[in-house]
Design an enzyme around this catalytic site. Structure first.
Site, short mmCIF file in Angstrom:
data_model
loop_
_atom_site.label_atom_id
_atom_site.label_comp_id
_atom_site.label_asym_id
_atom_site.label_seq_id
_atom_site.Cartn_x
_atom_site.Cartn_y
_atom_site.Cartn_z
N HIS A 176 0.82 -1.21 0.00
CA HIS A 176 0.00 0.00 0.00
C HIS A 176 0.85 1.27 0.00
O HIS A 176 0.33 2.37 -0.17
CB HIS A 176 -0.97 0.01 1.19
CG HIS A 176 -0.34 0.27 2.52
ND1 HIS A 176 -0.02 -0.74 3.41
CD2 HIS A 176 0.02 1.41 3.13
CE1 HIS A 176 0.50 -0.22 4.50
NE2 HIS A 176 0.53 1.10 4.36
N ASP A 216 -0.49 -7.38 1.05
CA ASP A 216 0.07 -6.05 1.26
C ASP A 216 1.59 -6.16 1.21
O ASP A 216 2.27 -6.09 2.22
CB ASP A 216 -0.40 -5.47 2.59
CG ASP A 216 -0.13 -3.98 2.69
OD1 ASP A 216 -0.41 -3.39 3.75
OD2 ASP A 216 0.37 -3.39 1.71
N GLY A 257 3.54 5.81 9.76
CA GLY A 257 4.95 6.08 9.50
C GLY A 257 5.79 4.84 9.63
O GLY A 257 6.94 4.81 9.19
N SER A 264 4.74 1.88 8.31
CA SER A 264 4.32 0.99 7.22
C SER A 264 5.52 0.42 6.47
O SER A 264 6.46 1.13 6.14
CB SER A 264 3.45 1.73 6.23
OG SER A 264 2.14 1.84 6.69
N SER A 297 1.90 -3.89 7.89
CA SER A 297 0.76 -3.53 7.06
C SER A 297 -0.07 -2.44 7.75
O SER A 297 -0.10 -1.31 7.29
CB SER A 297 -0.12 -4.76 6.80
OG SER A 297 -1.29 -4.41 6.09
#
Length: 393
Positions: A230, A257, A336, A338, A354
């Site tokens: 993502h 993801d 932040g 991810s 994720s």
């Protein structure tokens, strides 16, 4: 179908405990000091418990397959469990009539086999896959669902006031209602995107927001790293400071993801995870840890945080789309983080961040550990899908 209180379905114990052999287990003094300090801080593990945990982790790796074989169709899952006294034990559950002793394993008799729980999970997933954005009912009040062997159920979490949605979702899927446990939660999961963590990377020169560098890997001999899908689509260019870092060559979201960023040869990629305190954690391999195992994650927003694995093969119903096959953990994070790396005390890389139940302040690190739910996409399927080779030390 009625909405009932949590149904753990745990029947009287059938215990078969044998002495745990520690000859091949990793000793506590072989674990990175950074990891030991983080586990002690976040999980309350002292030196003696660390040693005993590592022995139990080794048993989980060596005996899980044996437990599946011996328990056969009655096998109902396995996990590492922490006792009230702080010690650890590897548990295997069975819904079968008979169970032979397995060295180092505590056996428990439960109501439903893992195959029965997975059948309900598959029906929920299939129902979600058939939904069409803008046309089908999307059950936005339902957060996630996953098989939880520790409670011998398929756990479906939903927002306060959304119990009818959760019930409707299960009914529409045709899943076995008897296997489902409904859990109300005020914390709706959201993607921890638009910022970065681990080692910082952005989406424009000099950017201070972005996503996290994840697990170092090579593809066709060229270095890069796995991260969250993502965070960017194929072709998206990323930066470190004012310099071009590389670009996304693979990306999948939703459904999964995961993504891979190929790094420019102007940069050096090392098989290490930053602890955001001047130290690094070396990557040793990618052996998947059991439910209940300790795991830590690195992200620029909240730094280096530890917890335990609390669920596997979780389907998460993000607003942006449904993602399947995630692992759930109690290690906190924030927006932040991810794409950041997850790793065990023994240096076994686990996956990339994720999302989770982050609050209005952008993190869930102020919540009690029991309320934290973070999700990561598993590393080994990412390596396999994209033809990557893990970088190790």
């Amino acid at each position: 179908m009625k909405h009932s209180k949590p149904n753990r379905s745990l029947l009287p114990l059938v215990v078969a405990v044998a002495a745990i052999s520690c000859g091949s287990a990793m000793a506590a003094d072989e674990v990175s000091p950074v990891l030991k300090a983080a586990m002690q801080r976040d999980m309350g593990v002292n030196a003696q418990q660390m040693s005993q945990y590592l022995k139990t982790e080794r048993v989980s790796q060596s005996q899980e397959a044996s437990a599946q074989r011996q328990l056969g169709a009655g096998y109902a899952g396995s996990w590492i469990e922490r006792k009230a006294d702080g010690s650890f034990v590897f548990v295997a559950a069975t819904a079968g009539a008979k169970a032979l002793a397995i060295p180092g394993v505590e056996l428990r008799r439960v109501r439903y086999s893992l195959s029965r729980l997975q059948s309900s999970m598959s029906q929920l997933d299939s129902s979600a896959q058939r939904r069409v954005l803008g046309i089908s009912k999307l059950y936005s009040g339902v957060h996630s669902w996953h098989v939880d062997p520790t409670s011998n159920s398929v756990v479906v979490t939903f927002s306060p006031g959304a119990s009818e949605e959760a019930i409707d979702l299960v009914a529409a899927s045709g899943a076995d209602v008897a296997t489902v446990r409904f859990v109300e939660s005020a914390d709706k999961p959201s993607l921890v995107a638009t910022i970065r963590g681990g080692m910082l990377y952005g989406f424009s020169p000099g950017a201070t927001l972005g996503c996290s560098v994840g697990i170092p890997a090579r593809r066709s001999g060229i270095a890069g790293y796995a991260t969250a899908g993502h965070c960017g689509s194929v072709g998206t260019r990323v930066y470190v400071g004012n310099s071009t870092l590389g670009s996304f060559t693979h990306s999948n979201f939703p459904g999964t993801d995961r993504a891979y960023v190929q790094v420019s040869t102007a940069h050096t990629v090392l098989p290490e995870i930053t602890d955001h305190n001047g130290g690094v954690v070396p990557v040793r391999g990618s052996v998947e840890a059991a439910i209940g195992a300790a795991v830590c994650r690195s992200g620029y927003r909240t730094g280096y945080r530890c917890g335990s694995i609390t669920g596997k093969n979780v389907t998460v119903n993000y607003q942006e789309g449904t993602v399947r096959g995630l692992t759930q953990s109690s290690a906190c994070a924030g927006k932040g983080d991810s794409g950041g790396a997850w790793i065990t005390p023994a240096g076994q890389a686990q996956g990339v961040t994720s999302g989770g139940n982050v609050g209005a302040d952008g993190t869930n690190c102020s919540l009690p550990t029991s309320q934290v739910r973070m999700y990561f996409d598993r590393l080994n399927p990412i390596l396999s899908q994209y033809g990557l080779t893990l970088m190790t030390r």
